[in-house]
Design a protein around this motif. Sequence first.
Motif, PDB file in Angstrom:
ATOM      1  N   GLY A  38       0.796  -1.218   0.000  1.00 33.27           N
ATOM      2  CA  GLY A  38       0.000   0.000   0.000  1.00 33.27           C
ATOM      3  C   GLY A  38       0.830   1.270   0.000  1.00 33.27           C
ATOM      4  N   GLU A  39       2.130   1.156   0.234  1.00 36.19           N
ATOM      5  CA  GLU A  39       2.995   2.341   0.254  1.00 36.19           C
ATOM      6  C   GLU A  39       3.689   2.591  -1.083  1.00 36.19           C
ATOM      7  OE1 GLU A  39       4.341   2.727   4.883  1.00 36.19           O
ATOM      8  OE2 GLU A  39       5.602   1.495   3.609  1.00 36.19           O
ATOM      9  N   THR A  40       3.409   1.756  -2.065  1.00 33.18           N
ATOM     10  CA  THR A  40       4.001   1.946  -3.387  1.00 33.18           C
ATOM     11  C   THR A  40       2.903   2.280  -4.388  1.00 33.18           C
ATOM     12  OG1 THR A  40       3.778  -0.369  -4.039  1.00 33.18           O
ATOM     13  CG2 THR A  40       5.798   0.230  -2.871  1.00 33.18           C
ATOM     14  N   ALA A  41       3.295   2.802  -5.533  1.00 34.21           N
ATOM     15  CA  ALA A  41       2.321   3.153  -6.573  1.00 34.21           C
ATOM     16  C   ALA A  41       1.546   1.921  -7.040  1.00 34.21           C
ATOM     17  CB  ALA A  41       3.027   3.808  -7.752  1.00 34.21           C
ATOM     18  N   GLU A  42       2.208   0.761  -7.010  1.00 30.80           N
ATOM     19  CA  GLU A  42       1.566  -0.474  -7.457  1.00 30.80           C
ATOM     20  C   GLU A  42       0.708  -1.100  -6.366  1.00 30.80           C
ATOM     21  OE1 GLU A  42       4.960   0.005  -7.658  1.00 30.80           O
ATOM     22  OE2 GLU A  42       4.882   0.709  -9.713  1.00 30.80           O
ATOM     23  N   GLY A  43       0.826  -0.607  -5.126  1.00 26.81           N
ATOM     24  CA  GLY A  43       0.030  -1.138  -4.031  1.00 26.81           C
ATOM     25  C   GLY A  43       0.669  -2.275  -3.252  1.00 26.81           C
ATOM     26  N   GLY A  44       1.720  -2.867  -3.808  1.00 25.70           N
ATOM     27  CA  GLY A  44       2.386  -3.967  -3.119  1.00 25.70           C
ATOM     28  C   GLY A  44       3.573  -3.477  -2.320  1.00 25.70           C
ATOM     29  N   PRO A  45       4.285  -4.380  -1.665  1.00 22.79           N
ATOM     30  CA  PRO A  45       5.476  -3.984  -0.916  1.00 22.79           C
ATOM     31  C   PRO A  45       6.600  -3.585  -1.866  1.00 22.79           C
ATOM     32  CG  PRO A  45       5.250  -6.363  -0.909  1.00 22.79           C
ATOM     33  CD  PRO A  45       4.027  -5.804  -1.592  1.00 22.79           C
ATOM     34  N   GLY A  46       7.592  -2.883  -1.348  1.00 23.64           N
ATOM     35  CA  GLY A  46       8.721  -2.473  -2.178  1.00 23.64           C
ATOM     36  C   GLY A  46       9.845  -1.910  -1.347  1.00 23.64           C
ATOM     37  N   VAL A  47      10.817  -1.334  -2.019  1.00 20.78           N
ATOM     38  CA  VAL A  47      11.954  -0.719  -1.359  1.00 20.78           C
ATOM     39  C   VAL A  47      12.274   0.611  -2.026  1.00 20.78           C
ATOM     40  CG1 VAL A  47      13.007  -2.919  -0.695  1.00 20.78           C
ATOM     41  CG2 VAL A  47      13.690  -1.845  -2.828  1.00 20.78           C
ATOM     42  N   ARG A  48      12.950   1.465  -1.283  1.00 20.26           N
ATOM     43  CA  ARG A  48      13.504   2.680  -1.870  1.00 20.26           C
ATOM     44  C   ARG A  48      14.782   2.997  -1.115  1.00 20.26           C
ATOM     45  NH1 ARG A  48      12.890   7.618   0.719  1.00 20.26           N
ATOM     46  NH2 ARG A  48      11.428   7.666   2.442  1.00 20.26           N
ATOM     47  N   LEU A  49      15.590   3.849  -1.707  1.00 19.18           N
ATOM     48  CA  LEU A  49      16.825   4.246  -1.054  1.00 19.18           C
ATOM     49  C   LEU A  49      16.576   5.470  -0.201  1.00 19.18           C
ATOM     50  CD1 LEU A  49      19.407   3.820  -3.957  1.00 19.18           C
ATOM     51  CD2 LEU A  49      18.921   2.253  -2.066  1.00 19.18           C
ATOM     52  N   GLY A  50      17.211   5.501   0.964  1.00 18.27           N
ATOM     53  CA  GLY A  50      17.116   6.684   1.828  1.00 18.27           C
ATOM     54  C   GLY A  50      17.900   7.826   1.223  1.00 18.27           C
ATOM     55  N   LYS A  51      17.757   8.962   1.815  1.00 17.29           N
ATOM     56  CA  LYS A  51      18.434  10.159   1.305  1.00 17.29           C
ATOM     57  C   LYS A  51      19.878  10.186   1.697  1.00 17.29           C
ATOM     58  CE  LYS A  51      14.224  12.763   1.288  1.00 17.29           C
ATOM     59  NZ  LYS A  51      13.456  13.859   1.743  1.00 17.29           N
TER      60      LYS A  51
END
Length: 69
Positions: free
Chosen positions: A56-69
């Motif tokens: 729910g935190e991604t555009a696709e609605g599924g789980p994912g990852v992102r890089l921190g700043k």
Amino acid sequence: MARTALGLGVRELAELAKVSPDTVARFERGESLRERTVEDLSRALQEAGVIFLAAGETAEGGPGVRLGK
């Protein structure tokens, strides 16, 4: 996905998580690992800068990852 986003090789992640490269490969293939081992891999990735996103935190609605700043 997280390891690749960081530009880490299997051996580099294994060293950070204090596990064997074979363990990283098994994890990436989706094989069952002890909960503690998964926690070690997750912690190593987070300390290297990955932020895990829940469903729910991604555009696709599924789980994912992102890089921190």
